[in-house]
Write an enzyme that holds these catalytic residues in place. Structure first.
Site, short mmCIF file in Angstrom:
data_model
loop_
_atom_site.label_atom_id
_atom_site.label_comp_id
_atom_site.label_asym_id
_atom_site.label_seq_id
_atom_site.Cartn_x
_atom_site.Cartn_y
_atom_site.Cartn_z
N ARG A 166 1.05 -1.09 0.05
CA ARG A 166 0.12 0.07 0.09
C ARG A 166 0.68 1.14 0.37
NH1 ARG A 166 -2.40 -3.73 -0.61
NH2 ARG A 166 -4.12 -4.52 -0.06
N SER A 239 -10.99 -0.54 3.34
CA SER A 239 -10.48 -0.94 4.64
C SER A 239 -9.81 0.60 4.66
CB SER A 239 -9.67 -1.46 4.11
OG SER A 239 -9.90 -3.20 3.65
N GLU A 335 -5.11 3.81 6.53
CA GLU A 335 -4.50 3.70 4.78
C GLU A 335 -5.28 5.23 4.03
OE1 GLU A 335 -5.37 1.16 2.01
OE2 GLU A 335 -5.47 -0.91 3.69
#
Length: 339
Positions: A166, A239, A335
């Site tokens: 990520r 998420s 995130e």
């Protein structure tokens, strides 16, 4: 000047959390020229520039005093092909899932595991988005970005992007690089990734023993639809926390205290944990404070039940982070990009 700059625009339609904050200035870029005009405008009027795509990886904690530039460029083209593979180029503003479906319709495999991920093509490399065993880096060819410091275009190869979990160079240099278009190397001969149990299980339930890329995409769309709330119905950014990667010694300690924990060994000797499992074990699943909450079915997803502010959602996230550190000694990283 063709760029249309508007004042005092609500960003509620432009972020999937549905947080109702205002942009001091707002514009949409449909071309490279629009992007250059926005950069020139920001310099001339001494205002910072915030570039957004689909707003699906964004948490706005208050009104934005910048010029918010939404990437709205469209276009998909094959720039190279042979009997085995094709290089497909897409403009940054292309919505991600329809782009995936377009590639499948062209008979090109590789993106099917990334079906139904929200956002745009331009944002995908920033996060190195991934799902069900596939990440952007696995299908990436190159991209074109604008250097906001010099105004020049630069081509980025796979190595240049420094992709990680990520993560990418663009996430760390967000004020410098503005992604304009991305190219993907896709296969005409499918090499399906079915190692994740739920995908194989869903295909078995459908009676499909020789799946096509389309079959895999449909299975993953069904799984994601069951697991994750639709942002059009319930505000969320998917998420919210990354799955933490921790030292093996810490994992052993957690395993001793919580035998049910599942770890995924990494090449460097560390272990990846499921952030959702940690959050659920700590009792946060289904928690609600006003209109800010944790989804009742998926503890990795924070939700806006209607009128939650970005600050309320951020405070909830920080409370969860503190609790997980206290209980497990593990730090969870958010995130979404925070503004």
């Amino acid at each position: 000047m063709t760029l249309q700059v508007q004042s005092a625009i609500s960003l509620k339609p432009f972020n999937t959390f549905g947080v109702d904050v205002q942009a001091r200035l707002f514009a949409e870029a449909h071309s490279d020229d629009d992007v250059r005009e926005a950069l020139a405008y920001s310099v001339e009027h001494d205002v910072s520039l915030l570039v957004i795509g689909g707003g699906s990886n964004l948490l706005l904690s208050g009104d934005v005093q910048s010029l918010v530039l939404r990437m709205a460029s469209r276009g998909i083209r094959i720039v190279h092909e042979d009997c085995l593979e094709s290089i497909v180029e897409a403009e940054a503003g292309e919505p991600w899932h329809p782009f995936v479906q377009s590639c499948l319709e062209l008979g090109l495999a590789g993106l099917e595991n990334l079906s139904l991920i929200p956002g745009t093509v331009g944002a995908a490399p920033m996060q190195n988005i991934g799902a069900y065993g596939v990440e952007i880096k696995d299908v990436f060819h190159s991209l074109t970005a604008l250097d906001r410091e010099t105004g020049e275009l630069r081509e980025f190869s796979l190595e240049d992007c420094a992709f990680g979990y990520r993560d990418s160079v663009f996430k760390h240099q967000v004020a410098r690089w503005l992604i304009l278009r991305v190219r993907f190397k896709l296969s005409r001969v499918a090499n399906l990734h079915l190692e994740y149990g739920p995908v194989r299980q869903r295909l078995d339930e459908l009676g499909i023993d020789k799946p096509t890329p389309f079959d895999v995409s449909r299975a993953i769309c069904a799984i994601r639809s069951e697991k994750l709330p639709d942002p059009a119905v319930l505000g969320n950014a998917g998420s919210f926390f990354k799955n933490p990667i921790i030292p093996a010694q810490l994992y052993a300690t957690i395993k001793q205290q919580h035998p049910g924990v599942v770890g995924y060994p990494q090449d460097d000797g560390r272990v990846k944990l499921a952030a959702g499992w940690l959050i659920e074990q700590a009792g946060w699943k289904g928690y609600r404070d006003g209109d800010a909450g944790v989804h009742k079915l998926q503890s990795l997803v924070l939700v806006n039940y209607g009128q939650a502010s970005g600050l309320q959602l951020l405070n909830l996230a920080r409370r969860i982070q503190s609790d997980i550190v206290e209980r497990f000694g593990v730090e969870l990283e958010m995130e979404p990009n925070l503004y």
